[in-house]
Design a protein around this motif. Sequence first.
Motif: not given
Lengths: 294, 448
Positions: B126-143
């Motif tokens: 459910x989270x990946x779906x919206x990421x694939x649509x380009x709605x989500x910010x990458x927070x790898x640096x937070x991780x």
Amino acid sequence: MRLLTARDRVVLGLMIGVPALFVLAIVWLPTLGTILLSFTSWNGIGGLDRIEVVGLRNYENIITNYPPFDIAVRNNLLWLGVFFLVATPLGMFMAVLLDRELRGSWFYRSALYLPVVLSLALAGFIWQLQYSRDQGLINAVLGLEGAERIDWYGDPSINIWAVLVAASWRHVGYIMLLYLAGLKAVDPALREAAQVDGASEARTFFSVVFPTMAPINIVVLVITVIESLRAFDLVWVVNRGRNGLEVLGALVLANLTGEASLVGFGSAIATLLIVISVVFIVVYLGTILREERK
Amino acid sequence: MAQRLASPSLSGFARRSSGLVVPRRAVLAGAGAAGAMGVLAACGGDEESSGSASGGAAASGSTSLGSNRGDEVPRAAEDEMIAAFEEESGITVETNVVDNESFQESINSYLQGNPQDVFTWFAGFRARFFDDQGFIGDISDVWEDIGSGFTDAFREASSNGDRQIFVPLYNYPWAVFYRKSVFEENGWAIPETLDDFVALCEEIQGAGLTPVALGDQDGWPAMGTFDILNMRINGYDYHIDLMAGNQDWDSGEVRAVFEQWAELLPYHQADPNGRTWQDAAASLVQGESAMYVLGMFVGEQFPEEEREDLDFFTFPEIDPEIGSGALDAPIDGYMMTANPENEEAAKEFLRFLGSAQAGEIFVASSPNSIAAHSDADTSGYNSLQQKAVDLISNADGIAQFLDRDTRPDFASTIVIPTLQNFLNDPSDIDTVLADLQAGKERLFVDQG
């Protein structure tokens, strides 16, 4: 038109034109949009560039690969039948009774009209209390225990009837109030004349009052049809219009809204609902225009 | 929805702000400046993840949060988290609260409109779906800063490929819930295998109780039973694969699940489609049913003084090859939108939300969930929460729940009606499988 001054024409033009523009913008453009979207597989995400046209595929899928659709059409027709044959006549009958100014008629009027003004959430809750299989009033009054309890909302062969009772409960009050307003406007002289001529109560109503109420009768008929076609709220409250409670309005919403977001597919169902509505509108307008010509 | 639906709120949309509301232009200007500074100021984040946010120097100003926690208790807990963050960082958080159900219903238009920087959501597909649509910010640096505080299972659930997109806050297990006192009185033992379970059900029926409570009027609760049977019979990997659309629903594997379920149905409460999950829970509370397969939120239905009587065990093993190590344990948390107005502040906020402190604050008010962070203090947990921690940390596969692991359109418009049909008539498995497969082909293939 020749009697009108130029100013009158402008005023009239504005009075007709502005509302017409509103209707065009608010009703007809979205309707057209819905029809166009029904030929796409759009999922509500992104702009026009992400819309893929799929032709009639949504319609094919609805007919061949979407079991709820047939049940929904059947339920909408059932809804219309019950409203037309039971709820609407009952509402008219109540109006005629209350028109007689019996004592305490204000109380009956309010009691009958109350369901119409209750919020939907409250109406849903009230009926859940009646119909709940384990804790509902009806099963308790019938004294059913354990496995013989009737599953009013969960059994797909009877739950539509349970909801129709609840829907009629609201519809009767609505029709009653409309009809009562109409009855109040009937000239008492007509009834007196009928009574002087020795007509019975029933005869007076059917031969004198009912025909003079023709405009209201048409309104009531149209409202009955509209209410049946857009049946939605009560089934949505029960179980989102599933498991025997499928109606077209609920299917449209279940596909269009929320995370499902099947805009193309939902629009196709909505378009079919528009088509069915148009059939009724054409019949209605045809009747009206024929009356006018007479 | 794999969780309690919020009660319909009258307003439906309450705008609140904590502290100063900064006009939009000022925020934009600030974001630009902060962005430039952020490039210069290297985020020094090699601290032990003790839960405190790091690199506070880079971010300032304000960020915003779109929250679905409209109910009183979670609302208060979230406000407390925000207050702690504001005090620590000097960043203000402007919050938009929408009731839970409306938030989920309108998520598509919300993300395409003018969303807040950070919003509440769920892990998994459910989270990946919206990421694939380009709605989500990458927070790898937070991780990079918070990652050491989470197990690999949480990292996995928060990632889309090698991007991290989600910060977990809490989760809760789905298991078989029962009342300790009822089991003790009757001398019933916890079943280890399916045979034990069936024997126990027979015994419970003999004692005049309903073995398993079930209410599926809302459509989603029965998904929990499907999930666990599928994981026990076909294994975790197959389950996730099936959910992702890589397996056929009319296969022998899925048929085996429904056949097993049909065998167990007589031990469940009759007529589940006309019973809400709350009514089913009431039968457990009142001692009419002995067991209930549900999420830990079933505890909400128990009166305060009887909470300690509630206990659970994980669904017993069906295939010894597969064991009983997998379960549904949905994770709730936060995501960042693709174009936040103040990215630095938003990430600072997410670092805080991914801290042990945030998890502790939230779970303190919510005894039916556990903090996702490994270092969160569990000394205040009740016995049920302690058990949940053990169960989840020893799991060998954590699914998110059917409606979070697969396409949302498939879950709501195909799976729910089909499962309800199955519960009405468990003898007709052929039709059930055909409907699921036809729906899967229409949505996974046609919708792309």
